[in-house]
Design a protein around this motif. Sequence first.
Motif, PDB file in Angstrom:
ATOM      1  N   SER A   1      -0.640  19.826 -16.368  1.00 31.07           N
ATOM      2  CA  SER A   1      -1.328  20.665 -15.386  1.00 31.07           C
ATOM      3  C   SER A   1      -0.417  21.798 -14.949  1.00 31.07           C
ATOM      4  N   ARG A   2      -1.005  22.841 -14.430  1.00 26.62           N
ATOM      5  CA  ARG A   2      -0.231  23.988 -13.921  1.00 26.62           C
ATOM      6  C   ARG A   2      -1.069  24.681 -12.851  1.00 26.62           C
ATOM      7  N   PRO A   3      -0.358  25.275 -11.838  1.00 27.44           N
ATOM      8  CA  PRO A   3      -1.099  25.974 -10.781  1.00 27.44           C
ATOM      9  C   PRO A   3      -1.748  27.244 -11.331  1.00 27.44           C
TER      10      PRO A   3
ATOM     11  N   LEU B   1       0.057  13.673 -13.066  1.00 29.17           N
ATOM     12  CA  LEU B   1       0.104  13.655 -11.603  1.00 29.17           C
ATOM     13  C   LEU B   1       0.384  15.071 -11.140  1.00 29.17           C
ATOM     14  N   ALA B   2      -0.544  15.646 -10.380  1.00 28.18           N
ATOM     15  CA  ALA B   2      -0.354  17.006  -9.869  1.00 28.18           C
ATOM     16  C   ALA B   2      -0.010  16.909  -8.389  1.00 28.18           C
ATOM     17  N   TYR B   3       1.178  17.409  -8.032  1.00 28.72           N
ATOM     18  CA  TYR B   3       1.622  17.442  -6.633  1.00 28.72           C
ATOM     19  C   TYR B   3       1.570  18.889  -6.152  1.00 28.72           C
ATOM     20  N   ALA B   4       0.811  19.124  -5.086  1.00 30.30           N
ATOM     21  CA  ALA B   4       0.689  20.488  -4.559  1.00 30.30           C
ATOM     22  C   ALA B   4       1.098  20.523  -3.096  1.00 30.30           C
ATOM     23  N   ASN B   5       1.988  21.438  -2.770  1.00 30.67           N
ATOM     24  CA  ASN B   5       2.344  21.685  -1.375  1.00 30.67           C
ATOM     25  C   ASN B   5       2.116  23.174  -1.112  1.00 30.67           C
ATOM     26  N   PRO B   6       0.837  23.542  -0.809  1.00 28.30           N
ATOM     27  CA  PRO B   6       0.495  24.969  -0.715  1.00 28.30           C
ATOM     28  C   PRO B   6       1.303  25.715   0.342  1.00 28.30           C
ATOM     29  N   SER B   7       1.649  25.050   1.468  1.00 25.78           N
ATOM     30  CA  SER B   7       2.343  25.794   2.525  1.00 25.78           C
ATOM     31  C   SER B   7       3.738  26.215   2.070  1.00 25.78           C
ATOM     32  N   LYS B   8       4.383  25.407   1.210  1.00 23.10           N
ATOM     33  CA  LYS B   8       5.683  25.792   0.649  1.00 23.10           C
ATOM     34  C   LYS B   8       5.530  26.447  -0.722  1.00 23.10           C
ATOM     35  N   GLN B   9       4.303  26.639  -1.162  1.00 23.63           N
ATOM     36  CA  GLN B   9       4.024  27.190  -2.495  1.00 23.63           C
ATOM     37  C   GLN B   9       4.777  26.431  -3.575  1.00 23.63           C
ATOM     38  N   ARG B  10       4.723  25.126  -3.509  1.00 21.82           N
ATOM     39  CA  ARG B  10       5.443  24.306  -4.464  1.00 21.82           C
ATOM     40  C   ARG B  10       4.454  23.411  -5.222  1.00 21.82           C
ATOM     41  N   TYR B  11       4.575  23.427  -6.543  1.00 25.11           N
ATOM     42  CA  TYR B  11       3.646  22.682  -7.401  1.00 25.11           C
ATOM     43  C   TYR B  11       4.439  21.911  -8.449  1.00 25.11           C
TER      44      TYR B  11
ATOM     45  N   LEU C   1      -4.202  12.228  -9.364  1.00 30.44           N
ATOM     46  CA  LEU C   1      -3.966  11.458 -10.597  1.00 30.44           C
ATOM     47  C   LEU C   1      -5.092  11.751 -11.584  1.00 30.44           C
ATOM     48  N   THR C   2      -4.715  12.279 -12.741  1.00 26.37           N
ATOM     49  CA  THR C   2      -5.717  12.662 -13.748  1.00 26.37           C
ATOM     50  C   THR C   2      -5.714  11.679 -14.907  1.00 26.37           C
ATOM     51  N   THR C   3      -6.925  11.256 -15.304  1.00 29.05           N
ATOM     52  CA  THR C   3      -7.087  10.361 -16.455  1.00 29.05           C
ATOM     53  C   THR C   3      -8.188  10.905 -17.365  1.00 29.05           C
ATOM     54  N   VAL C   4      -8.189  10.431 -18.607  1.00 28.50           N
ATOM     55  CA  VAL C   4      -9.218  10.834 -19.569  1.00 28.50           C
ATOM     56  C   VAL C   4     -10.241   9.702 -19.698  1.00 28.50           C
ATOM     57  N   SER C   5     -11.535  10.054 -19.608  1.00 25.28           N
ATOM     58  CA  SER C   5     -12.614   9.066 -19.727  1.00 25.28           C
ATOM     59  C   SER C   5     -12.982   8.827 -21.186  1.00 25.28           C
ATOM     60  N   ASP C   6     -13.787   7.797 -21.392  1.00 24.88           N
ATOM     61  CA  ASP C   6     -14.268   7.455 -22.742  1.00 24.88           C
ATOM     62  C   ASP C   6     -14.908   8.652 -23.443  1.00 24.88           C
ATOM     63  N   ASP C   7     -15.669   9.449 -22.705  1.00 21.40           N
ATOM     64  CA  ASP C   7     -16.410  10.560 -23.321  1.00 21.40           C
ATOM     65  C   ASP C   7     -15.560  11.832 -23.430  1.00 21.40           C
ATOM     66  N   GLY C   8     -14.254  11.732 -23.146  1.00 19.73           N
ATOM     67  CA  GLY C   8     -13.366  12.883 -23.279  1.00 19.73           C
ATOM     68  C   GLY C   8     -13.259  13.727 -22.019  1.00 19.73           C
ATOM     69  N   SER C   9     -14.148  13.505 -21.049  1.00 18.80           N
ATOM     70  CA  SER C   9     -14.067  14.299 -19.816  1.00 18.80           C
ATOM     71  C   SER C   9     -12.846  13.861 -19.007  1.00 18.80           C
ATOM     72  N   ILE C  10     -12.341  14.782 -18.183  1.00 23.25           N
ATOM     73  CA  ILE C  10     -11.088  14.545 -17.471  1.00 23.25           C
ATOM     74  C   ILE C  10     -11.365  14.510 -15.973  1.00 23.25           C
ATOM     75  N   HIS C  11     -10.876  13.465 -15.313  1.00 21.18           N
ATOM     76  CA  HIS C  11     -11.144  13.294 -13.884  1.00 21.18           C
ATOM     77  C   HIS C  11      -9.860  13.117 -13.101  1.00 21.18           C
ATOM     78  N   SER C  12      -9.881  13.579 -11.866  1.00 18.02           N
ATOM     79  CA  SER C  12      -8.721  13.382 -10.999  1.00 18.02           C
ATOM     80  C   SER C  12      -9.184  12.869  -9.646  1.00 18.02           C
ATOM     81  N   ARG C  13      -8.268  12.253  -8.926  1.00 18.48           N
ATOM     82  CA  ARG C  13      -8.569  11.754  -7.572  1.00 18.48           C
ATOM     83  C   ARG C  13      -7.263  11.691  -6.784  1.00 18.48           C
TER      84      ARG C  13
END
Lengths: 146, 146
Positions: free
Chosen positions: A34-36, B73-83, B23-35
């Motif tokens: 992934s990337r921003p 795993l995508a970690y975003a801290n928008p206030s510090k502009q850190r990804y 957290l991103t995973t790949v489903s059986d049908d190839g689609s990609i989901h995160s939560r």
Amino acid sequence: MSNMEMDLERLAGLISDIQFTMLTTVSDDGSIHSRPMATQKLDEKNFDGTLWFFSKKTSHKNHCIEKDQHVNLAYANPSKQRYVSVSGRANIVEDRSKMQELWTPTLKAWFPEGLMDPEISLISVKIESAEIWDSPSSKMVQMVGM
Amino acid sequence: MSNMEMDLERLAGLISDIQFTMLTTVSDDGSIHSRPMATQKLDEKNFDGTLWFFSKKTSHKNHCIEKDQHVNLAYANPSKQRYVSVSGRANIVEDRSKMQELWTPTLKAWFPEGLMDPEISLISVKIESAEIWDSPSSKMVQMVGM
Ligand SMILES: Cc1cc2nc3c(=O)[nH]c(=O)nc-3n(C[C@H](O)[C@H](O)[C@H](O)COP(=O)(O)O)c2cc1C
């Protein structure tokens, strides 16, 4: 207004609030990266379900998308405890008039030459489904399922 | 201290700063989901490159991981502009003593019954590579490549 249109309008509002998303793609070897990315301005009232990004033709993400169109967009707004997951299909688009329509000066951070950059392209993401969470303990809400 | 250890220590510091990841995973049908997921406390000084999460055995993400271990795993801290993007391999782990070690009361939001929940499991993610961005115009910095 149909349910779908309402969903899309609400989704557009949430997304517009969050400037950068993490765009996830699958690589040749199955690893996931992934990337921003800066989501380009969308029309909240008449949102058609397609999101737009500027990207370099030679970038890793463009390469991934050419091999496998599936992508995820993760939008996180930690201060509001709001999280959105968008699943969709991406395409590389080289439409100059669409680029002109979407171009904004802030894009100079990644494309100093602007639209003259021979490497510039657009990525369109057609939304297939979306989920939102708007508080830590909240259950996920399925917003759009197409 | 080897370069790898320094990288992991810096990465651990960045991750510890951001409570929730997508957290991103790949489903059986190839689609990609995160939560959104709560990263469990890690030892910054002696970080071994494995991240831990609590998750339900019957959840969609556990199902995805049983079929395809690759996750992001995508970690975003928008206030510090850190990804931060972490690519790795996930495993479902049912080790009770590890659960006891990692359990914290805030997990009650998703597991009201605590460790008595028959559905509770751990997900371990072994980091294979990681990239960080620490300002919008910054180039990506490859941190860990194993
Ligand atoms: C801020 C936040 C943190 C969350 N942390 C966790 C967690 O640590 N473990 C968990 O199982 N679910 C957690 N959830 C709920 C998940 O995002 C998700 O809805 C649930 O795990 C089911 O996901 P799945 O159907 O994709 O497997 C969290 C939700 C939010 C909004």
